[in-house]
Design a protein around this motif. Structure first.
Motif, PDB file in Angstrom:
ATOM      1  N   LEU A 102      45.164  40.647  61.322  1.00  0.00           N
ATOM      2  CA  LEU A 102      44.554  39.342  61.552  1.00  0.00           C
ATOM      3  C   LEU A 102      43.394  39.410  62.545  1.00  0.00           C
ATOM      4  N   ARG A 103      43.387  40.412  63.398  1.00  0.00           N
ATOM      5  CA  ARG A 103      42.321  40.520  64.391  1.00  0.00           C
ATOM      6  C   ARG A 103      41.104  41.237  63.822  1.00  0.00           C
ATOM      7  N   LEU A 104      41.323  42.341  63.124  1.00  0.00           N
ATOM      8  CA  LEU A 104      40.219  43.137  62.599  1.00  0.00           C
ATOM      9  C   LEU A 104      39.842  42.782  61.171  1.00  0.00           C
ATOM     10  N   ARG A 105      40.706  42.027  60.467  1.00  0.00           N
ATOM     11  CA  ARG A 105      40.494  41.726  59.050  1.00  0.00           C
ATOM     12  C   ARG A 105      40.313  43.005  58.247  1.00  0.00           C
ATOM     13  N   SER A 106      41.224  43.937  58.472  1.00  0.00           N
ATOM     14  CA  SER A 106      41.169  45.217  57.778  1.00  0.00           C
ATOM     15  C   SER A 106      42.586  45.678  57.478  1.00  0.00           C
ATOM     16  N   GLU A 107      42.697  46.606  56.520  1.00  0.00           N
ATOM     17  CA  GLU A 107      43.992  47.145  56.112  1.00  0.00           C
ATOM     18  C   GLU A 107      44.158  48.553  56.681  1.00  0.00           C
ATOM     19  N   ARG A 108      45.336  48.809  57.247  1.00  0.00           N
ATOM     20  CA  ARG A 108      45.603  50.133  57.803  1.00  0.00           C
ATOM     21  C   ARG A 108      45.991  51.078  56.674  1.00  0.00           C
ATOM     22  N   VAL A 109      45.285  52.185  56.603  1.00  0.00           N
ATOM     23  CA  VAL A 109      45.527  53.205  55.585  1.00  0.00           C
ATOM     24  C   VAL A 109      45.834  54.511  56.310  1.00  0.00           C
ATOM     25  N   GLU A 110      46.909  55.195  55.880  1.00  0.00           N
ATOM     26  CA  GLU A 110      47.314  56.438  56.529  1.00  0.00           C
ATOM     27  C   GLU A 110      47.301  57.598  55.537  1.00  0.00           C
ATOM     28  N   MET A 111      46.880  58.762  56.043  1.00  0.00           N
ATOM     29  CA  MET A 111      46.883  59.997  55.276  1.00  0.00           C
ATOM     30  C   MET A 111      47.632  61.060  56.054  1.00  0.00           C
TER      31      MET A 111
END
Length: 361
Positions: free
Chosen positions: A257-266
């Motif tokens: 909600l703060r960054l308006r981004s989705e966390r993606v992990e590799m």
């Protein structure tokens, strides 16, 4: 005199002929319709990539605290020590726990003796009661109740001993997994305890560095182009001449909600220990379209205070069409709007071309 008249006549004839020619030239129609270069609008799959900052962290990381209040008796590892699962890292000392265990075990022996006596008494009364008239029903019930009560006391005493033994086991802090000690905040003889009571900082921090997590926050506009298993490359500042590969293993499925981004992990295999947790990486995310979209050169797009549009040629006249821009790739841009395939658009559009400007075929 005669020669002069002839010359004048010739000059007059030339003037009349030139004047007629000029009148004919002025009367000839002039086509002032501008010649504008156009192209047919088509769909294609646009492939591009975007560079985003990311961070490496240990695949597993744990901060170790003391479960019970105690003193550090022996510190067996230090920063950089490689440890294996189950290895003793810290030996703590708490004399009061040993005293509590001795007292609990003494009480357990006492209760066991009481239960042994009450159980034997009940069994004798039970055997005697089989002879009719020897033992009353009330005496048998009282013996059974005493036996059950003593058995309950025995179970409670055993539970107390087990509880103290578990607490005594906490005096040995072991490695939860194979890894490396990356932080140490205590010394031998220090008083430690549960977090907030005796230890504000963890005693030790252990990380698994054979496999690292590469986490990147993907802006909302790019999330639709990624899926599990997509491979991407990344670099780190300490080794700019080397490129590493990783595949998407986990996607949060929600926007921060703060960054308006989705966390993606590799997951990054790091058996050679080239990479370190905490390194900042630069990730190149491949953005491959799932479906074909309208793609035009950047010169065909006009960006003004009134909005973003392309210029369509319809019935030999220009017409502005409002659009929304998508991704950019080199000199091409995705566009979305009220458009259809094979429509003609102006290749080099400008703000000066107003609606209704005639265009040559």
């Amino acid at each position: 005199m005669k020669k002069t008249l002839i010359t004048s006549a010739l000059l007059l004839s030339a003037l009349v002929f030139n004047s007629c020619g000029e009148e004919k030239k002025e009367e000839a129609p002039v086509d002032d319709t501008p010649a504008i270069e156009t192209f047919d609008l088509t769909k294609e799959k646009l492939s591009s990539q975007v560079s985003l900052p990311a961070e490496l962290s240990g695949f597993r990381q744990v901060d170790l605290y003391a479960k019970v209040s105690s003193y550090v008796k022996e510190l067996k590892v230090d920063i950089g020590s490689k440890v294996t699962e189950g290895q003793i890292l810290i030996q703590l000392e708490a004399p009061e726990i040993s005293s509590q265990l001795a007292a609990a075990q003494s009480r357990l022996h006492s209760v066991e003796a009481v239960y042994t006596g009450s159980n034997a008494n009940y069994n004798r009364i039970l055997e005697t009661s089989k002879v009719e008239g020897t033992i009353s029903k009330n005496d048998l019930d009282q013996a059974l109740a005493r036996k059950s009560s003593d058995y309950a006391q025995l179970q409670a005493a055993r539970a107390t001993v087990r509880e103290i033994q578990v607490n005594q086991g906490y005096l040995q802090i072991r490695a939860p997994f194979t890894g490396i000690v990356t932080a140490r905040n205590i010394n031998t003889g220090a008083y430690v305890g549960p977090q907030g009571k005796g230890s504000d900082l963890p005693l030790l921090t252990v990380q698994d560095q054979k496999k690292l997590r590469l986490a990147v926050s993907v802006p909302e506009m790019y999330t639709g182009y990624l899926k599990d298993g997509d491979e991407m490359s990344f670099t780190v500042r300490s080794m700019l001449n080397e490129t590493f590969k990783a595949k998407i293993q986990r996607m949060s499925g929600a926007l921060d909600l703060r960054l308006r981004s989705e966390r993606v992990e590799m997951d990054v295999i790091n058996t050679d220990n080239k990479l370190l947790p905490g390194m900042v990486a630069e990730v190149l995310l491949p953005l491959n379209s799932k479906d074909s979209t309208f793609v035009v050169s950047k010169s065909a797009i006009v960006n003004t205070a009134e909005g973003i549009f392309v210029i369509r040629v319809k019935d030999n006249k220009t017409e502005r069409v409002a659009i929304k821009k998508g991704r950019d790739a080199e000199d091409k841009t995705e566009i979305f709007g009220d458009l259809s395939p094979n429509e003609k658009l102006v290749k080099n559009a400008s703000e000066e071309l107003r609606d209704g400007t005639p265009v040559k075929n």
